[in-house]
Design a protein around this motif. Structure first.
Motif, PDB file in Angstrom:
ATOM      1  N   ALA A 210     -38.318  51.676  44.911  1.00 47.70           N
ATOM      2  CA  ALA A 210     -38.078  50.733  46.011  1.00 47.70           C
ATOM      3  C   ALA A 210     -37.390  51.386  47.210  1.00 47.70           C
ATOM      4  N   ALA A 211     -36.997  52.655  47.064  1.00 45.44           N
ATOM      5  CA  ALA A 211     -36.329  53.337  48.184  1.00 45.44           C
ATOM      6  C   ALA A 211     -37.204  54.445  48.768  1.00 45.44           C
ATOM      7  N   LEU A 212     -38.475  54.454  48.395  1.00 43.03           N
ATOM      8  CA  LEU A 212     -39.339  55.549  48.861  1.00 43.03           C
ATOM      9  C   LEU A 212     -39.608  55.496  50.360  1.00 43.03           C
ATOM     10  N   GLN A 213     -39.459  54.301  50.927  1.00 46.22           N
ATOM     11  CA  GLN A 213     -39.585  54.202  52.387  1.00 46.22           C
ATOM     12  C   GLN A 213     -38.212  53.859  52.944  1.00 46.22           C
ATOM     13  N   ALA A 214     -37.851  54.540  54.021  1.00 39.69           N
ATOM     14  CA  ALA A 214     -36.495  54.384  54.567  1.00 39.69           C
ATOM     15  C   ALA A 214     -36.205  52.937  54.949  1.00 39.69           C
ATOM     16  N   ASP A 215     -37.174  52.259  55.578  1.00 40.75           N
ATOM     17  CA  ASP A 215     -36.890  50.877  56.011  1.00 40.75           C
ATOM     18  C   ASP A 215     -36.648  49.966  54.808  1.00 40.75           C
ATOM     19  N   LYS A 216     -37.356  50.226  53.713  1.00 37.67           N
ATOM     20  CA  LYS A 216     -37.163  49.402  52.503  1.00 37.67           C
ATOM     21  C   LYS A 216     -35.794  49.685  51.876  1.00 37.67           C
ATOM     22  N   PHE A 217     -35.397  50.958  51.904  1.00 34.57           N
ATOM     23  CA  PHE A 217     -34.083  51.325  51.364  1.00 34.57           C
ATOM     24  C   PHE A 217     -32.982  50.628  52.197  1.00 34.57           C
ATOM     25  N   LEU A 218     -33.128  50.673  53.509  1.00 32.85           N
ATOM     26  CA  LEU A 218     -32.126  50.031  54.380  1.00 32.85           C
ATOM     27  C   LEU A 218     -32.090  48.524  54.156  1.00 32.85           C
ATOM     28  N   LYS A 219     -33.242  47.956  53.957  1.00 28.97           N
ATOM     29  CA  LYS A 219     -33.323  46.510  53.708  1.00 28.97           C
ATOM     30  C   LYS A 219     -32.577  46.162  52.415  1.00 28.97           C
ATOM     31  N   LEU A 220     -32.758  46.997  51.389  1.00 28.73           N
ATOM     32  CA  LEU A 220     -32.065  46.761  50.118  1.00 28.73           C
ATOM     33  C   LEU A 220     -30.552  46.788  50.321  1.00 28.73           C
ATOM     34  N   ILE A 221     -30.096  47.737  51.128  1.00 30.82           N
ATOM     35  CA  ILE A 221     -28.641  47.841  51.391  1.00 30.82           C
ATOM     36  C   ILE A 221     -28.163  46.563  52.071  1.00 30.82           C
ATOM     37  N   GLN A 222     -28.944  46.106  53.046  1.00 27.32           N
ATOM     38  CA  GLN A 222     -28.553  44.882  53.760  1.00 27.32           C
ATOM     39  C   GLN A 222     -28.504  43.680  52.812  1.00 27.32           C
ATOM     40  N   ILE A 223     -29.479  43.584  51.943  1.00 32.61           N
ATOM     41  CA  ILE A 223     -29.496  42.450  51.000  1.00 32.61           C
ATOM     42  C   ILE A 223     -28.296  42.522  50.063  1.00 32.61           C
ATOM     43  N   ALA A 224     -28.025  43.740  49.566  1.00 31.41           N
ATOM     44  CA  ALA A 224     -26.908  43.901  48.622  1.00 31.41           C
ATOM     45  C   ALA A 224     -25.595  43.466  49.245  1.00 31.41           C
ATOM     46  N   LYS A 225     -25.483  43.695  50.545  1.00 34.99           N
ATOM     47  CA  LYS A 225     -24.217  43.401  51.219  1.00 34.99           C
ATOM     48  C   LYS A 225     -24.185  41.973  51.786  1.00 34.99           C
ATOM     49  N   GLY A 226     -25.290  41.274  51.584  1.00 32.91           N
ATOM     50  CA  GLY A 226     -25.342  39.881  52.022  1.00 32.91           C
ATOM     51  C   GLY A 226     -25.424  39.768  53.514  1.00 32.91           C
TER      52      GLY A 226
END
Ligand code: PEP
Length: 226
Positions: A210-226
């Motif tokens: 799920a982190a193979l694309q930078a934008d998806k990795f950044l999105k995951l970080i944003q979701i994790a942090k609410g």
């Protein structure tokens, strides 16, 4: 929190360059971001994340055909390494060799993300906790730059993460033995990252697919942090 991306055998130097630029433009000083590209994609430029090595051989340099040693990591200012990933264990890295790698990296004061995790078979036999305890007995649990990633093998790259209850139980168990930070890894995605990162003894995640694309990795970080 800690957000780590294992890019495995993906991305060329040129595509990782674009990946790194996208992460570099993301301003985040609260969290620690580790990215592990393939070793032919290491970059020399200034990065606002920890560039790490998925693998290395415990040597400075020498007659170790096909391997990379400390000298090669230092050239790219790499001071973070993954050790014990199940995809390397399956290639033959046993506990003795993992300990040698751990001690080598520890002597260099590297950040070590040490991966452990049980198979589905061990889980079904209800032997997970004993198995994990044995895996961590191999390393210095007081090492101040140690991060342990709990990655059950059955969840890596399968799209099926461990259940929240399972992750909670394992991280609570492991945290009795070390004051280090703990990550969960195994099919982390946009739907489960927030719940996983909310667990008391979870300090972050190690993400592959799920982190193979930078934008998806950044999105995951944003979701994790609410
Ligand atoms: C990994 O390789 O460490 C990993 C967690 O992979 P994935 O996210 O694809 O399960």
């Amino acid at each position: 929190m800690i957000f780590a991306a294992n890019l495995k055998c993906n991305h060329t130097r040129s595509s990782f360059q674009s990946y790194a630029e996208e992460i570099n433009s993301f301003k985040n000083t609260e969290d620690e971001i580790f990215i592990f590209p393939s070793s032919t994609s290491f970059l020399m430029q200034k990065l606002n994340f920890y560039q790490g090595a998925q693998n290395f051989y415990p040597c400075i340099n020498g007659a170790y055909t096909g391997e990379i040693g400390q000298e090669h990591l230092e050239e790219f200012n790499i001071k973070s390494v993954l050790i014990g990933h199940s995809e390397r264990r399956v290639l033959g890295e046993n506990e003795k060799f993992l300990k040698t790698k751990f001690d080598f990296a520890k002597n260099l004061s590297y950040n070590i993300i040490y991966c452990i995790g049980e198979s589905l078979e061990i889980k079904q036999e209800k032997k997970s906790l004993d198995f994990l305890k044995k895996q961590i007995e191999n390393i210095d649990l007081d090492y101040e730059k140690l991060i342990i990633a709990y990655e059950p093998i059955y969840s890596i790259g399968t799209g099926v993460s461990a259940s929240i209850e399972d992750i909670k139980e394992k991280l609570n168990f492991l945290s009795q033995f070390s004051k280090c930070k703990f990550l969960y890894g195994g099919s982390v995605n946009q739907d489960n990252i927030k719940d996983i990162c909310s667990l008391q003894n979870c300090h972050g995640v190690l993400i592959g697919t799920a982190a193979l694309q930078a934008d998806k990795f950044l999105k995951l970080i944003q979701i994790a942090k609410g």
